[in-house]
Each structure stands twice: as C-alpha cells, then as structure tokens.
Design an enzyme around this catalytic site. Structure first.
Site, PDB file in Angstrom:
ATOM      1  N   HIS A  53       0.813  -1.205   0.000  1.00 21.39           N
ATOM      2  CA  HIS A  53       0.000   0.000   0.000  1.00 21.39           C
ATOM      3  C   HIS A  53       0.854   1.265   0.000  1.00 21.39           C
ATOM      4  CE1 HIS A  53      -3.822   2.052   0.837  1.00 21.39           C
ATOM      5  NE2 HIS A  53      -3.111   2.855   1.588  1.00 21.39           N
ATOM      6  N   HIS A  99     -10.387   2.488  -1.506  1.00 23.57           N
ATOM      7  CA  HIS A  99     -10.526   2.106  -0.105  1.00 23.57           C
ATOM      8  C   HIS A  99     -11.263   0.770  -0.062  1.00 23.57           C
ATOM      9  CE1 HIS A  99     -10.161   4.090   4.044  1.00 23.57           C
ATOM     10  NE2 HIS A  99      -8.988   4.018   3.482  1.00 23.57           N
TER      11      HIS A  99
END
Lengths: 759, 232
Positions: A53, A99
């Site tokens: 990430h 998300h």
C-alpha cells in the site's frame, strides 16, 4: 541510552519479519540499509512503509511507463495529488484512491474514511476540495450481501461527503459476481487553488518546526496499510484495522488548514493517512532531503497508555503533519484552537538525514527517512492467463432470438445501465453552488465563480467486464470513454487520475493483466495526449470467492474555456421537438468496428461474459473529441451522449428518457444473424449521439467533414415513442423497435432503485 | 439592508449564502462567528445550511446553545429579521425561536433533489416578492426535514398564516408523492407569530441563478430588500 542499546527485533521475536508482514529477504535488506538490526518499533515502521500500500513495491517499475507530463502539469505523481494549470492563475488538484479492503470489512466506515482520506490529499496541495466522484463495484444485487455492501458504502460516502460540505457530483457503479466479497470503492476528489499557493510535502529548513494538527491520536486503524496489502481472510476479525472517520472534524480541518496555509508560514504539509505519522514524517523528510527529530510525548492522544509504536502507526483520521517556520507556532496553534482542533509541536527539521523518534526523551527509533520511504522494487513474473483467448471467439448464430424491444427494456433495467438516482440523491451534489450539469449525464460540469470564464467537467469510467476478457482493451476503453464523456459537454480533457484494482500481484497471471492494463492506459493517454497526474494501485483484492478481474478505473478532468460564451452546455437528454439526431464517430460508417464482445447485452440479456471487447481507433477518437469540443463551442449541439454500455439503442433510449421526448430514427442493418443486435446493442467504436436544430445540421456535417469524422443523420426528436426503423431489412413498414418513452423510463428508473429499497 | 451570515463549526452553506447576497443580490453581507455573543450592525441574520457540530446529538441541537444564539434571540425579540435555511431551520426550532420539530425523513435517508414548493403566505417580510399560490422550484438537501407539530399547534399555525411554504407537485397540488420527507401538512417552511423569523428546509441560495437551473429562490432575498424599502 541510545537506540543501539535496545534489544533488536531478532532478539525479541522469532521470524520478526513475519509479524511485520515482510519477507526474510526484505528483513536482510533492512539490516543492510541500517548496518544493524532494527528494534521491534523500527521493524514495525518498516513493515507499514514497505507494505504494498505504501511502497508500491510490485507496481512502481511498471508504472514508470505512464505519460505523466504536459505543459499544463504543475505537479505529477509523487505528490499528494497532481496539479494542473487551468489558466488565469488558477489550478486544480486531482487524485483518486481506493478504499477497497476497509470497505469489504466495514462498508460504512471504510467508504467514509475513503472520502476523508482523498479530501485530505487534495487539501495537502493547498487546494479547497470542490468535488467528489465515486466508482463502485459490488456483487450481483440479487445477493443480499451485495445489497448490504451497497447500502453501507453509499451511506458512508453520503455521510462523510455531505457533512464535510464537498459535493459528490458523479460516479459509476458496476456489478459482477467477482465483487461479492471484495467490493471496490474508488473515490476521486478535485480541488481548486491559486497557482502561487501550491503546497508541498517537501520538508525544508533545519530548525523549522514539525507540528501535528487536527484530531487526537487513538489506536484505530493500526496496521491498516499492511491489512490493505493482503488478501481478505474471513476467519479473522479485521475490523480493528478499519479507521473511523469524523466528517465534522474533517470539515474543521479543511477550514483551519486553508487558513494556516494562507499565513505563508507553512513550509510543507502532508495528510496522515495510511501508516500515519511514520509515513508522513519519513516521506516528508525523504522528499526534502532532510531529517526530523520528533518526541511522541507531544502527540495529543485520545486514550492513555498508548505504546510509542501505536502512536507511530495509528491511522486515526483527520490529522495532518506540517512543517512550519520557527516562530509561527503560536499563530498556527491559535488558528487550529479557534476551530476547536489540536495543534502541537512534535519536534524539528534537522540537516542530518535521520528520523530520530523519542517518547518523553526515551529513544524509540532512529532511521534514515529514505530507507523507510524508498521500499524495495520488484518486477514479478508475468504470464498470460491460460485460456484467456478461448473466451474471444463469439458465434452470434448460437444466441437465442430475443426481440429487440424486449432486449432494450432488459438492458435499461440492468443495474449497470439503469439510473443511479437512488444513489446520487443521497449525496449533496449542489453545495458550493458550482454544479451546472448534475449527476446522471455523461459528465458533471462545475462552474467556477472565482473564475467565471472557465468551467470544469468530470467523469469516471472503467469496466471489470471488459477487464475479464482483455485487460489491455479494457484500459483503453476506460480512457476513451471518459474522454468522450467530457467532450460531450465540450470539455478538453486535461488529465487523468486512476485506480488500478487487481488481485495478488505475486500470481504471474494476475501480474500479466496488470502489465497489460498499464500498457493500455499508457497507449490511450499518449494517443489522446492526456497525462496521468497521479493515482493509486490496489492489489490483493481477492477472497475465498476468488480474485477480482483487472479493474482499471479512470477519473478525468476537462476544461471548458470561455464557458460564459457557450450558449448552452449540452446535457444528455434531447432538448427540443423537431431537432435532428446525428451519430458522429467511427460507428457511423458502413463498416462499424462494433462488437457484442464483452457487451452489456451479452451479460444482461444472455448471461454471458465472453467475446473480445472492442478495439478503439485512437486517432479517430482524438478527431472525434476535437469535433465535439468545437461543435459545442459554436453552439451547434443541443444534446449529446456517448454510446457505451448497451450501445446505440440504449444511448438513444437514455436521450429520450432524460429529455422526456420521443425519437424516430432509421438505421442500416447488414445481412446475417446477430448483425441487428450488433448494430443496436454492440459496443465500441467512438460514437456520440447528438441532437441539433434543423438549421444547424449542415454546419455540423461540414464541421465533421473538416475533422474527418464520419457522421450520419439518423432521424428526428419528437412524440412520446422511441421508434427505430430499418432502412434495408425486416418487414417493410414494420420498425425494429417501437416503445413508449414512458415504458423505457420506468425500466430505467426502477432497475437500480428496486435493489436499493429491497432488504 | 445589511445581512449577517452565521458560521457555526460544520456550517457548509455559509459561503454560498454570502456569495448570493453579495454577488447576485448585490447587498452587503458579513460573516458572524458562532462564538460571539454580540451581533454586528445587521438588518437580517441568516443561519445557513450544513451540519453544525456534526449534527451530533440531534440536528441543530448543539448549535442552538452557542453564544451567538443568545444574541439572535434578543435580535428577534426586537423585531430583527432571522432566516434559517435547512440546518438553520433545525437550529431555530431547537432554540425555540420557531415552534414544532424537525424529524428524520420518513425514508430515513438523506435526500438531495429539486422539489416544488407553493407559497402559502406572501405577506411576510421574506415572501413579499412572491404571489399567493406561486409554485417555486427549490432544491432540498437534508436527512431530517420532516416537520412535525401536534395538531392544536398545527391548527394555530395554519390559521395565523405561519405556514409559509408547502411541498407540492409541478401543478401546485399537495400530493403524498410530492412530499419528499413526510412533513405534516406538507410543510416546507414556517414563520413565527410575529412574522420576523422564518425557517425553511429548501435552499433559496441554490436557486438564485439561471446557471444553476432556477432563480425562484432569489425572490426570497429580493423580498427582504423590498421590505427594507417599505420600512424606510
């Protein structure tokens, strides 16, 4: 005591890298970079910073191929958001982020914090957020789990976006069995700023102070970045990895931060999102080529007894890290206090390239910022998925016969095509008084009262359905559709931000689809001359139900120059009885490159995802965009709508529904089984359906010829029925399709809403 | 005529109101900070839409207790004009400056769309520029806009002409389908008995320019200018 005297991670744990989510090789690399072993806190910091990430370790090398520069690009990838010059001293900041993982576990909070996070990225560029867009993917809505996800996500976006006062002006939704357990939530935000007030994340000036501002720090979201870098495991309760947002604090943070930036005393600023303080401090220091000395004791906390590592990794929302000029701290504190927020000095910038962290004077960590911020880079093996091309051959003669009218109603009621009003009516899409073209059209158009001669258009597109079959073409189609959406409103595309959603990159077949997607994105953006100014990669979108298909989502911003002189910015609905209907673009010629491959028709009417998605003639597409922009500028276009999902017939039906007007058109149908469906429902080509006054037809035809774009006059707007006749086949006098607009509208309006209401 | 626009923490339509009054209406307007217990020299106070204090506890409940509300209460008692839009309406109700209550929409969801509203009383300082029964197109954007009052109070409101705006369809009919939130008697806006305090859920500032699709809301602000002339 110095850091070196603390026990090393190796000494305190077995296989310490495993706890940090790293490999033994990565642990070795950390030791090599440090010249020693890390202590457990330091290792945890590496764990989050070297997670997929934060580090983009599997994607960075491939992403280098993307075109990222252009004369208007003021900031490209690598900053918190890209910034584009729109002229007259104004600029826009634009960024999209996924998300997905948090939304899978907690749809409401996952989506809400997705909105909050992207807003802070825009804020970190010094821009006032002025618009949000969402691209969502869910499982088939017949499944109650998918509906629960849908409702939770929409409610999360609505709650955060509405409360924070930023309009949600557009978006798209696609459903497919691949997304039942792994929904996708991609949120884009656009901000407006003066060119001279672009903020930076580059920490500068030894002696300058480092401040944390906004909300207090708690234990929420610890290891969120690492969690988002792994597959979802149903056996574990992962809710503690999901952050909880507070839009009220987010709104105060926007106002206080913009006020602080206006003082001129803020040297650098960054959102504290994934990996919290660790990420913000190390990236800001690394980008500025400096170090920071921080004491965690000064971090305002919402709970007691937090360990230093928890403070370092907390992903508590609504916080920013700032470097400010020494001496300005009281003024900055005063601003945040007035807005009811925290602002504390944690330490200072130092010349030495070190991130030296203590807690009440006790050393905690001492690391070179670039060692944290510059993770490893991998180029994994890529292999074309076995059997992918087996899906390409398409024999239309095998398809059962479905009357065109019935097929059209089925398509209009399909959740991918049907009106998403049930979603966007839950979003405040009007606050800030900018939204000239509301959600539901090809693109949202925003006026800029700060700069009345200009308007902005925004669109977001992408199709997992195409990605399943041909990731390269899916990416090209996403870019070309977004550009066509903008051009329908007369806007010149300025830049793209993307979300690349994939499964596990360590699987060579998945990685091949990633490489091909980036190639498609790159080729399309180069051909259309639209730079990619930033974006995000989300890997590991898979669960026990399997991987998601490659899902490239593209958000595009466009500019309408001299917007105040444009007589009318066209929307999608037909505008006036008697207007002529024209089809411009490649599908209008005698040999259209249309196909039912990967089409919504095959999926919705025949329950099949197969065939090869259409190829886009990018040079033709580029000419089409120019034609549309010029035609709108000259006031020749009364309405315009691109042909995408469901092809020509669906586009025509939508123009009727949105304009509450009927239409009579004639099309040529070639001989052969399935060719009628190809013409009516085939996708691809670069086709825009527009309407114009009878007097303007000749000018449009000449303009199309000048731009070397095929054009065809198809019929007339009027009445209350949609009638599609064939010029050369079928029973003479008998149209292919003849339906009341009322019936089309009912199918289209309820197709999605019924699932929103259903428990 | 000078306008003051209150900024509460969480107000989202404060700048929109300031913009419309200054740039579209062409009248002077000043922001008023929630923490001040004194009002500047103004003739009208606007409580804008938004989510004051995050609408935590209950929409408008916390803002109703903020220092500026004391000043606004005195201002209203002295006959000053007070306009509450959306969240501003909720705050006025919570502060007791307007009767009744605003409950969650029947759908329980936030709803943003343009609706039709009928002018029921064109004789207030806020509605002079409208005519009786005029049908307006105004946007709404709220989750708690269902007006409620017990029936004796409703009867009083109706007989005294305190129901100023009512939801209706395009033709001006009050049908259940045209009532977006389930308000009793289709009420979209009410005033106090004296007529100097008005609250409404629709956003007149969002319908003050043709570029945004309707100018019907601007007449509300125009009414206030007409009022000023009449008083002078």
């Amino acid at each position: 005591m110095s850091v070196r005297e603390l026990p090393t991670a190796q000494e305190s744990l077995r296989a310490p890298w495993e706890l940090a989510g790293l490999t033994p090789e990565e642990y070795e690399e950390i030791c090599r970079r440090l010249g020693r072993e890390p202590n457990p806190t330091e290792l945890a910091m590496f764990g989050v910073m070297w997670s997929e990430h934060c580090s983009y370790k599997h994607s960075r090398i491939v992403l280098q191929a993307l075109p990222t520069s252009g004369p208007r690009i003021l900031r490209g990838p690598g900053e918190n958001a890209g910034v584009i010059d729109i002229g007259d001293g104004w600029a826009v900041a634009f960024k999209m982020e996924s998300h997905n993982h948090p939304s899978a576990v907690d749809p409401f909070n996952g989506a809400a914090t997705g909105v909050g996070g992207i807003i802070r990225d825009i804020l970190a560029m010094g821009a006032r957020p002025i618009a949000l867009l969402d691209s969502l993917r869910f499982g088939p809505l017949e499944d109650p789990r998918a509906r629960r996800m849908l409702r939770g996500v929409v409610c999360g976006i609505s709650t955060y976006g509405n409360d924070i006062g930023v309009p949600t002006v557009g978006g798209e939704v696609e459903t497919g069995p691949w997304y039942t357990k792994t929904p996708l939530v991609n949120v884009a935000c656009l901000g407006l700023l003066r060119v001279e007030s672009i903020a930076t994340s580059r920490a500068q000036g030894p002696g300058n102070l480092v401040m944390v501002v906004g909300a207090r720090t708690g234990r929420d979201g610890i290891h969120g970045a690492s969690f988002a870098s792994a597959e979802l495991d149903e056996g574990r309760d992962e809710r503690s990895s999901v952050q909880i947002g507070d839009p009220f604090t987010g709104k105060l943070l926007i106002e206080a931060t913009l006020e602080a930036l206006a003082t001129g005393s803020v040297v650098a600023i960054q959102d504290m999102g994934a990996a919290g303080l660790t990420c913000a401090a190390s990236e800001m220091a690394a980008r500025g080529g400096v170090g920071m000395v921080l004491d965690l004791e000064h971090v305002p906390r919402r709970e007691t007894g937090m360990e230093p590592v928890e403070v370092l990794l907390s992903e508590s929302q609504e916080r920013m890290l700032m470097v400010i000029r020494r001496g300005a701290e009281e003024r900055i504190k005063e601003i945040f206090r007035r807005w009811g927020l925290e602002a504390e000095v944690l330490g200072e910038v130092v010349r030495e390239k070190v991130l030296r962290v203590s807690d009440g004077g006790t050393p905690v960590a001492e690391l070179p910022p670039e060692a944290l911020a510059e993770g490893p880079r991998y180029k994994p093996e890529a292999r074309e998925p076995a059997g992918l091309q087996d899906f390409w051959p398409l024999d239309l003669s095998e398809l059962p016969e479905v009357p065109p009218g019935e097929a059209l109603l089925t398509l209009l009621a399909d959740p991918d095509i049907a009106s998403k009003e049930a979603i966007y009516e839950q979003y405040d899409h009007m606050v800030q008084l900018r939204t000239v073209i509301l959600p539901g059209a090809d693109a949202a158009v925003l006026r800029l009262p700060e700069c009345p001669s200009k308007a902005l258009a925004l669109a977001v597109d992408g199709k997992g359905r195409y990605g399943v079959l041909d990731p390269y073409r899916a990416a090209v189609l996403a870019v070309s559709e977004a550009a066509a959406n903008l051009a329908c409103c007369g806007a010149q595309p300025l830049g793209v931000t993307d979300c690349l959603n994939f499964a596990n990159p360590e699987d060579p077949e998945v990685f091949w689809t990633f490489v091909r997607s980036v190639e498609g994105l790159s080729d399309a953006c180069r051909a259309l001359d639209i730079p990619i100014i930033g974006g995000n990669v989300s890997f590991y979108n898979e669960s026990s139900a399997g991987p998601i298909p490659p899902t490239v989502v593209v958000a595009m911003v466009g500019l309408l120059e001299d917007a105040h002189r444009i007589p009318r910015i066209p929307s999608a609905g037909f505008a006036q009885e008697g207007d002529r209907i024209l089809l411009v673009g490649s599908g209008a010629g005698s040999q259209p490159p249309l196909t039912l491959g990967g089409s919504c028709y095959l999926k919705a009417v025949h329950g099949q995802v197969r065939g090869r998605p259409p190829e886009v003639d990018l040079s033709m597409h580029r000419r089409l965009l120019r034609l549309m922009i010029e035609a709108v500028r000259r006031g020749l276009v009364r309405s315009s709508h691109d042909c995408s999902d469901g092809g020509f017939a669906v586009a025509l039906a939508e123009c009727c529904i949105l304009g509450r007007l009927g239409a009579h058109v004639q099309v040529a149908i070639p001989e052969g089984k399935g060719r009628r469906e190809e013409i009516l429902f085939g996708e691809g080509g670069s086709r825009i359906l527009l309407s114009t006054s009878p007097e303007a037809v000749q000018s449009l035809l000449s303009l199309a010829a000048e731009h070397d774009v095929p054009v065809q006059v198809l019929g007339v707007v009027g009445g209350d029925r949609l009638v599609i006749g064939s010029m050369n086949s079928g029973i003479p006098g008998q149209p292919l399709l003849d339906l009341p607009v009322r019936d089309l509208e009912e199918a289209w309006r309820n197709g999605f809403r019924r699932w929103m209401e259903e428990a | 005529m000078r306008f003051g626009v209150v900024i509460f923490p969480g107000s989202t339509c404060d700048q929109d109101c300031l913009y419309v009054i200054r740039k579209v209406l062409g009248a002077p307007a000043v922001p008023v900070w929630h923490a001040s217990s004194k009002l500047p020299e103004v003739d009208v106070v606007i409580l804008p839409g938004g989510f004051s204090y995050g609408d935590y506890l209950r929409a408008g409940a916390i803002a109703a207790t903020s220092p500026v509300m004391g000043a606004i209460r005195r201002f209203a008692q002295e006959g000053g004009l007070v306009l509450g839009i959306c969240n501003g309406f909720q705050i006025l109700v919570e502060a007791g400056l307007l009767p009744g209550a605003l409950l969650s929409n029947l759908s329980t969801r936030f709803l943003c769309r343009t609706v039709h509203v009928r002018v029921e009383n064109p004789h207030t300082p806020f509605t002079r520029a409208y005519h009786q029964g005029q049908v307006l197109r105004l946007p709404i954007a709220h989750a708690a806009g269902r007006y409620y009052a017990p029936s004796p109070l409703l009867t009083e409101l109706e007989t005294r002409g305190q129901v100023v705006f009512r939801y209706c369809d395009e033709a001006g009919q009050t049908t259940p389908e045209a009532n977006p939130n389930g308000s009793v008697h289709h009420i979209a806006g009410i005033c106090n008995e004296r007529g100097n305090v008005l609250g409404l859920m629709p956003h007149p500032e969002r319908s003050s320019e043709s570029a945004l699709g309707s100018e019907d809301g601007l007449l509300l602000f125009h009414s206030l200018l007409l009022q000023a002339e009449a008083v002078r």
